[in-house]
Motif scaffolding. Structure first.
Motif, PDB file in Angstrom:
ATOM      1  N   ASP A  53       0.862  -1.376   0.000  1.00 19.82           N
ATOM      2  CA  ASP A  53      -0.128   0.012   0.149  1.00 19.82           C
ATOM      3  C   ASP A  53       0.874   1.370   0.166  1.00 19.82           C
ATOM      4  N   VAL A  54       2.003   1.383   0.647  1.00 21.45           N
ATOM      5  CA  VAL A  54       2.926   2.264   0.917  1.00 21.45           C
ATOM      6  C   VAL A  54       3.938   2.517   0.080  1.00 21.45           C
ATOM      7  N   ALA A  55       4.332   1.269  -1.007  1.00 24.80           N
ATOM      8  CA  ALA A  55       5.560   1.287  -1.666  1.00 24.80           C
ATOM      9  C   ALA A  55       5.421   2.610  -2.686  1.00 24.80           C
ATOM     10  N   LYS A  56       6.740   3.075  -2.903  1.00 21.76           N
ATOM     11  CA  LYS A  56       6.736   4.079  -3.898  1.00 21.76           C
ATOM     12  C   LYS A  56       6.745   3.226  -5.413  1.00 21.76           C
ATOM     13  N   THR A  57       6.580   4.006  -6.623  1.00 24.40           N
ATOM     14  CA  THR A  57       6.296   3.868  -7.767  1.00 24.40           C
ATOM     15  C   THR A  57       7.561   2.970  -8.083  1.00 24.40           C
ATOM     16  N   GLN A  58       7.816   1.567  -8.289  1.00 22.09           N
ATOM     17  CA  GLN A  58       8.906   1.151  -8.888  1.00 22.09           C
ATOM     18  C   GLN A  58       8.818   0.217 -10.096  1.00 22.09           C
ATOM     19  N   TRP A  59      10.004  -0.354 -10.643  1.00 24.86           N
ATOM     20  CA  TRP A  59       9.855  -0.831 -11.823  1.00 24.86           C
ATOM     21  C   TRP A  59       9.102  -1.940 -12.060  1.00 24.86           C
ATOM     22  N   TYR A  60       8.947  -2.696 -10.770  1.00 23.59           N
ATOM     23  CA  TYR A  60       7.841  -3.898 -10.856  1.00 23.59           C
ATOM     24  C   TYR A  60       6.451  -3.455 -11.419  1.00 23.59           C
ATOM     25  N   HIS A  61       6.170  -2.302 -10.740  1.00 16.26           N
ATOM     26  CA  HIS A  61       4.762  -1.537 -11.154  1.00 16.26           C
ATOM     27  C   HIS A  61       4.635  -1.414 -12.726  1.00 16.26           C
ATOM     28  N   PHE A  62       5.567  -1.072 -13.411  1.00 16.48           N
ATOM     29  CA  PHE A  62       5.474  -0.751 -14.793  1.00 16.48           C
ATOM     30  C   PHE A  62       5.593  -2.131 -15.571  1.00 16.48           C
TER      31      PHE A  62
ATOM     32  N   TYR B 193       5.422 -15.311 -21.831  1.00 13.13           N
ATOM     33  CA  TYR B 193       6.591 -15.580 -20.853  1.00 13.13           C
ATOM     34  C   TYR B 193       6.411 -14.866 -19.570  1.00 13.13           C
ATOM     35  N   TRP B 194       6.358 -13.633 -20.057  1.00 14.39           N
ATOM     36  CA  TRP B 194       6.378 -12.727 -18.686  1.00 14.39           C
ATOM     37  C   TRP B 194       5.199 -12.729 -17.921  1.00 14.39           C
ATOM     38  N   ARG B 195       4.075 -13.286 -18.468  1.00 10.25           N
ATOM     39  CA  ARG B 195       2.997 -13.644 -17.437  1.00 10.25           C
ATOM     40  C   ARG B 195       3.191 -14.783 -16.709  1.00 10.25           C
ATOM     41  N   MET B 196       3.732 -15.752 -17.287  1.00 13.13           N
ATOM     42  CA  MET B 196       4.235 -16.883 -16.553  1.00 13.13           C
ATOM     43  C   MET B 196       5.054 -16.746 -15.448  1.00 13.13           C
ATOM     44  N   LYS B 197       6.070 -15.575 -15.488  1.00 11.06           N
ATOM     45  CA  LYS B 197       6.965 -15.401 -14.569  1.00 11.06           C
ATOM     46  C   LYS B 197       6.445 -14.621 -13.622  1.00 11.06           C
ATOM     47  N   MET B 198       5.445 -13.876 -13.558  1.00 14.16           N
ATOM     48  CA  MET B 198       4.861 -12.992 -12.578  1.00 14.16           C
ATOM     49  C   MET B 198       4.433 -13.823 -11.219  1.00 14.16           C
ATOM     50  N   PRO B 199       4.996 -13.660 -10.004  1.00  9.38           N
ATOM     51  CA  PRO B 199       4.413 -14.117  -8.895  1.00  9.38           C
ATOM     52  C   PRO B 199       2.911 -13.996  -8.813  1.00  9.38           C
ATOM     53  N   GLU B 200       2.233 -14.945  -7.829  1.00 12.80           N
ATOM     54  CA  GLU B 200       0.920 -14.588  -7.383  1.00 12.80           C
ATOM     55  C   GLU B 200       0.832 -13.797  -6.650  1.00 12.80           C
TER      56      GLU B 200
ATOM     57  N   LYS C  48       3.861 -17.097   4.376  1.00  8.17           N
ATOM     58  CA  LYS C  48       5.201 -17.200   4.082  1.00  8.17           C
ATOM     59  C   LYS C  48       5.579 -17.017   2.601  1.00  8.17           C
ATOM     60  N   GLN C  49       4.553 -17.753   1.918  1.00  7.54           N
ATOM     61  CA  GLN C  49       4.777 -17.530   0.446  1.00  7.54           C
ATOM     62  C   GLN C  49       4.470 -16.132   0.016  1.00  7.54           C
ATOM     63  N   ALA C  50       3.485 -15.432   0.571  1.00  5.11           N
ATOM     64  CA  ALA C  50       3.441 -13.962   0.085  1.00  5.11           C
ATOM     65  C   ALA C  50       4.392 -13.258   0.334  1.00  5.11           C
ATOM     66  N   ALA C  51       5.090 -13.220   1.671  1.00  8.06           N
ATOM     67  CA  ALA C  51       6.114 -12.500   2.190  1.00  8.06           C
ATOM     68  C   ALA C  51       7.221 -12.748   1.316  1.00  8.06           C
TER      69      ALA C  51
ATOM     70  N   MET D 148       6.874 -11.259  -2.391  1.00  3.49           N
ATOM     71  CA  MET D 148       6.763  -9.590  -2.615  1.00  3.49           C
ATOM     72  C   MET D 148       8.107  -9.295  -2.006  1.00  3.49           C
ATOM     73  N   SER D 149       8.882  -9.896  -1.439  1.00  2.00           N
ATOM     74  CA  SER D 149      10.444  -9.636  -1.073  1.00  2.00           C
ATOM     75  C   SER D 149      11.228  -9.654  -2.242  1.00  2.00           C
ATOM     76  N   LYS D 150      10.998 -10.661  -3.035  1.00  2.00           N
ATOM     77  CA  LYS D 150      11.531 -10.587  -4.314  1.00  2.00           C
ATOM     78  C   LYS D 150      11.329  -9.719  -5.137  1.00  2.00           C
ATOM     79  N   VAL D 151       9.830  -9.343  -5.301  1.00  2.00           N
ATOM     80  CA  VAL D 151       9.463  -8.232  -6.192  1.00  2.00           C
ATOM     81  C   VAL D 151       9.843  -6.917  -5.977  1.00  2.00           C
ATOM     82  N   MET D 152       9.706  -6.591  -4.660  1.00  2.00           N
ATOM     83  CA  MET D 152       9.916  -5.333  -4.017  1.00  2.00           C
ATOM     84  C   MET D 152      11.389  -4.817  -3.721  1.00  2.00           C
ATOM     85  N   GLN D 153      11.905  -6.021  -3.566  1.00  2.00           N
ATOM     86  CA  GLN D 153      13.646  -5.946  -3.148  1.00  2.00           C
ATOM     87  C   GLN D 153      13.593  -5.686  -1.788  1.00  2.00           C
ATOM     88  N   VAL D 154      12.878  -6.067  -0.971  1.00  2.00           N
ATOM     89  CA  VAL D 154      13.044  -5.683   0.464  1.00  2.00           C
ATOM     90  C   VAL D 154      12.620  -6.880   1.540  1.00  2.00           C
TER      91      VAL D 154
END
Length: 541
Positions: free
Chosen positions: A14-23, A232-239, A252-255, A258-264
């Motif tokens: 909710d509070v994440a800054k706009t990042q590359w994964y959004h685009f 290919y890119w659709r299949m790489k997107m995490p749930e 655990k899976q959600a964290a 999103m840790s991988k996607v948001m790099q935190v």
């Protein structure tokens, strides 16, 4: 009254800054919508060519045209498939997860785009039957893209710019319509240059060269390319974390995702997920009394507004041919050969898309998180009503040669305010206001109501707008109420859309869990039950 103890991973989104994964998410989801619009709208460029190729009548003064029932089938069967796909894939997206179903819709679109172009048979009947078969299943795949793309984008986005991100996905439709026009321009001009043919009035048979059959097939099949490129890119997107945590109950899976996607680094909060899952009031179904109390009026609002909008939006092609001929973009059919007619129609559609369709979508993207969904939807319906009444009431005035440019301007503004208005917001809001486990289902139901409106608009009004004088109707159509009366009805339909917009809450600046009631504990839910009547306005929740 909303609790602040939301899951950490959802707060982080909710509070994440706009990042590359959004685009990345916008492009991957948006290319589906690019393909949707390309596939749905490119056929309108080709119906006249299909009529010339398969329904030529020797000795006729004008080129062959598709009979009304065939034209309705070719254009309408994709709408029927889309409606079915929206309901089915919306439900499946909540049952199996967004990601698992997301690839299926794209595969369906790729296979059926190619199948449509390969429609086989020697007779007109067999070609049209196989084309309709593939276009139904193409529509089915397109239908799935609506609830899944909207839900995925809303669940990935932050609170501050969520409206703009979902609107940007939907705005790719404008580029899809534009892309269809550009591909048709390139293919038709290449074939027209290579295979010189006389106009119909000079040589009726020679005006349609045998190679014209390749033109429509190539244009239709190009729609498979953007969809195939993004598979290919659709299949790489995490749930999405919201599905994994709130529906699949796997914190655990959600964290981890999103840790991988948001790099935190995000903590797993399995205890809180278990606590949420044990709350009986957060497990109500779509047909329960609890859903009706909390979201029943919201669902009525999203379905009715989308239904009414699409009646008006898809009826606008009623006077598209009048617009094009009024400003001389499309000369009489008998003065052109078959392939050159495709070029002229494509040029007209491309200019309309450039001038009004595409800008309208992006005005919404730029302003929705400032103005809010409610204001844009109300304003859009109001302006569409005003312009439709302004065309309808002095309709004879606009048909006179000196006033035709004014007619085109009015027509363009109705398109502009549909896209900078309810055509965008009716797509965005259902992806925000329902709980995670029912979000894709409710969006699918709302979208399917819209497609039902599209069927009424594209076909009911096609018949209704026919001239009252039987001698002046289009070939094969019975007399109707006339364009003027049809436009007056459409203006009234837009006013009704304003009324039903009052049932839809304003999601601007709120978290999805706050809107869906998923971060309330049991005591607060009890208080909420006593204190909060169902929302009847833009700021109710």
């Amino acid at each position: 009254m909303v609790a602040n103890d939301n899951l950490g991973v959802l707060n982080a989104l909710d509070v994440a800054k706009t990042q590359w994964y959004h685009f990345t998410a916008i492009i991957v989801a948006g290319m589906g919508f690019f393909t949707d619009a390309y596939d749905l709208f490119c056929v309108s460029l080709l119906t006249k060519l299909l009529g010339r190729i398969y329904y030529h009548v020797d000795g006729a003064a004008k080129p062959g045209t598709l009979p009304p029932n065939v034209s309705a089938a070719v254009n309408g069967v994709a709408f029927c498939g889309t409606l079915a796909g929206q309901l089915f894939f919306g439900w499946l997206g909540d049952k199996l997860g967004r990601k698992h179903v997301y690839g299926l819709t794209l595969l369906c679109m790729v296979i059926c785009s190619i199948g449509s172009g390969l429609s086989f048979g020697h007779s007109a009947k067999s070609v049209m039957a196989t084309l309709c078969f593939f276009r139904f299943w193409l529509g089915f795949g397109i239908g799935g893209d609506y609830p899944l793309s909207a839900t995925i984008m809303s669940e990935y986005a932050n609170k501050k710019t969520r409206g703009a991100f979902i609107a940007a996905v939907f705005a790719m439709q404008g580029f899809g319509i534009l892309g269809g026009g550009i591909v048709a321009l390139i293919v038709s001009s290449a074939f027209d240059h290579k295979y010189k043919a006389p106009a119909y009035q000079v040589d009726p048979v020679g005006s349609t060269v045998p190679q014209a059959d390749y033109v429509w097939r190539i244009i239709v099949m190009v729609g498979a390319i953007p969809a195939a490129l993004t598979y290919y890119w659709r299949m790489k997107m995490p749930e999405t974390a919201r599905y994994t945590a709130l529906v699949a109950r796997n914190a655990k899976q959600a964290a981890a995702d999103m840790s991988k996607v948001m790099q935190v680094d995000l903590e797993s909060e399995q205890e809180m997920v278990e606590k949420l899952s044990q709350n009986p009031r957060s497990n109500y179904g779509l047909f329960s009394r609890e859903f009706a109390r909390r979201h029943g009026l919201h669902l009525v609002g999203t379905t009715t507004t989308w239904f009414l909008l699409d009646i008006a939006f898809y009826s606008q092609n009623l006077f598209q041919k009048d617009v094009f001929s009024a400003i001389g973009w499309i000369p009489p059919a008998q003065t052109m050969n078959a392939i050159h007619e495709v070029y002229k129609i494509a040029r007209a559609q491309t200019l309309i898309a450039l001038c009004s369709t595409v800008p309208g979508y992006w005005f919404t993207v730029a302003t929705i998180d400032h103005l809010g969904r409610f204001f844009i939807q109300m304003m859009g319906f109001a302006m569409m009503s005003i312009f439709m009444f302004a065309i309808a009431i002095p309709y004879h005035h606009w048909t006179l040669p000196p006033n035709r440019i004014g007619f085109v301007v009015m027509y363009s503004f109705t398109f502009f305010f549909a896209n900078f208005g309810p055509n965008a917001t009716t797509f965005i809001v259902p992806a925000e206001i329902f709980p995670a486990r029912l979000r894709a289902t409710c969006h699918g139901i709302s979208a399917a109501a819209g497609k039902a409106g599209a069927i009424v608009g594209a076909f009911g009004f096609l018949y209704a707008a026919q001239n009252k004088d039987r001698t002046k109707t289009d070939a094969g159509y019975p007399p109707g109420i006339g364009v003027k009366n049809a436009l007056l009805m459409l203006g009234a339909i837009n006013l009704a859309g304003m009324v039903f917009t009052l049932l839809v809450p304003e999601p601007k600046g709120k978290s999805l869990e706050e809107l869906g009631g998923e971060n309330m504990d049991e005591n607060e839910m009890g208080e909420d039950r006593e204190m909060q009547p169902p929302s009847l306005g833009p700021f109710g929740g």
